[in-house]
Scaffold this motif. Structure first.
Motif, PDB file in Angstrom:
ATOM      1  N   PRO A  13       0.817  -1.223   0.000  1.00 43.10           N
ATOM      2  CA  PRO A  13       0.000   0.000   0.000  1.00 43.10           C
ATOM      3  C   PRO A  13       0.849   1.270   0.000  1.00 43.10           C
ATOM      4  O   PRO A  13       0.519   2.242  -0.688  1.00 43.10           O
ATOM      5  N   SER A  71      -6.282   4.124   5.361  1.00 37.07           N
ATOM      6  CA  SER A  71      -6.651   2.730   5.601  1.00 37.07           C
ATOM      7  C   SER A  71      -6.850   2.039   4.258  1.00 37.07           C
ATOM      8  O   SER A  71      -6.745   2.661   3.193  1.00 37.07           O
ATOM      9  N   SER A  72      -7.154   0.761   4.301  1.00 35.26           N
ATOM     10  CA  SER A  72      -7.366   0.008   3.063  1.00 35.26           C
ATOM     11  C   SER A  72      -8.512   0.589   2.249  1.00 35.26           C
ATOM     12  O   SER A  72      -8.502   0.529   1.014  1.00 35.26           O
ATOM     13  N   THR A  73      -9.497   1.163   2.905  1.00 37.75           N
ATOM     14  CA  THR A  73     -10.621   1.774   2.200  1.00 37.75           C
ATOM     15  C   THR A  73     -10.145   2.939   1.338  1.00 37.75           C
ATOM     16  O   THR A  73     -10.604   3.118   0.206  1.00 37.75           O
ATOM     17  N   GLY A 100      -2.160  -0.540   8.329  1.00 35.48           N
ATOM     18  CA  GLY A 100      -2.631  -1.888   8.049  1.00 35.48           C
ATOM     19  C   GLY A 100      -3.227  -2.528   9.282  1.00 35.48           C
ATOM     20  O   GLY A 100      -3.401  -1.885  10.329  1.00 35.48           O
ATOM     21  N   TYR A 160       0.133   4.783   6.204  1.00 32.35           N
ATOM     22  CA  TYR A 160      -0.848   3.738   5.894  1.00 32.35           C
ATOM     23  C   TYR A 160      -0.947   2.828   7.105  1.00 32.35           C
ATOM     24  O   TYR A 160       0.063   2.313   7.597  1.00 32.35           O
TER      25      TYR A 160
END
Length: 287
Positions: A191, A267-269, A237, A235
């Motif tokens: 990411p 975030s992953s979103t 995780g 980021y």
């Protein structure tokens, strides 16, 4: 029955196991064996990851074909393909094979020197894998894998540059030439690499893994930073949501903010909209 079942550890072709009397077709369905791809099963005690699915596909490969691309990268320091992602297979033009569902077959030149066997699985070499990843994958995914491969020592930045210089008219060369200059092994996660690539392409080049030091005091290390304006991008995780890590992160961010830094936490979103992430970074840099 138990003696037959006890022999079915690891990964196996279902029809072969039935033909050998190791299990019946009914038992294959009822005893919880995990189907990796059509016709191939695994002991359910084995952790499901992309490499396990590759091991299953490898049992079906015709001679001359190999696990390649993003899938092979899992053996070369970039284990980023998910357990449900398609398995990439590379085959020479002389080998006709389409593979089952969940397999992505790429046809291209593939010689014996391009393939090595690891734990019984034929995979493309690190150099060939690097080329295929850069040529086949979206730019951010490709650079993330190359970052990790260089960081792990599977390939070097010099080797990547030499590979590009010698590319000539080789298939995929334009995509490889675009990806390789963006490689930075300081990145510590896929990411982070993807966000960095998006920022660089927008002209917002950050410093990866920036050490934040104020007044001689070390405040922390951030994924991406713009020290001239005291802006950091982090980021977060799954491990960042561990209770102890949350406390450490909050303390670190509080110290940075007190020293005049701003922190964008992702975030992953957020990664589903990298254009939106770039807009947030740009707004922060210009205010």
């Amino acid at each position: 029955m138990s003696s037959r079942v006890s022999r079915l550890t690891g990964v196996f072709v279902g029809s072969h196991a039935v033909a050998q009397g190791a299990v019946t077709a009914k038992e294959l369905r009822s005893l919880g064996y995990r189907r990796l791809v059509q016709g191939v099963y695994a002991d359910p005690a084995l952790p499901l990851d992309h490499r396990l699915r590759c091991r299953g596909v490898a049992l079906l490969l015709p001679p001359g074909a190999a696990i390649g691309g993003h899938s092979a990268a899992a053996w070369h320091g970039a284990p980023f393909a998910g357990p449900n992602d398609p398995v990439t297979v590379v085959r020479p033009a002389s080998v006709e094979w389409k593979g089952p569902r969940q397999v992505r077959v790429h046809r291209g030149p593939l010689g014996p020197m391009d393939v090595e066997r690891v734990d019984g699985v034929p995979i493309t070499t690190a150099a060939r894998t690097a080329w295929d990843v850069a040529a086949l994958e979206p730019l951010g995914t490709a650079v993330a894998a190359l970052d990790a491969m260089v960081r792990s020592g599977a390939v070097t930045e010099r080797q990547l540059t030499e590979m590009v210089d010698a590319g000539g008219n080789r298939w995929g060369v334009s995509r490889v030439r675009r990806a390789v200059p963006l490689v930075d092994p300081r990145a510590e996660s896929a990411p982070e690499s993807k966000v960095r690539v998006a920022a660089v392409l927008a002209g917002l080049a950050p410093v990866p893994q920036l050490l934040v030091i104020e007044g001689g005091v070390f405040l922390g290390r951030v994924d991406l930073g713009w020290p001239e304006v005291r802006l950091a991008v982090e980021y977060e995780g799954a491990h960042h949501f561990d209770a102890e890590q949350i406390v450490r992160d909050d303390e670190r961010y509080a110290a940075m903010i007190a020293a005049g830094w701003r922190v964008i936490r992702l975030s992953s979103t957020d990664l589903r909209d990298l254009d939106g992430v770039v807009r947030r970074i740009h707004a922060a840099l210009t205010t």
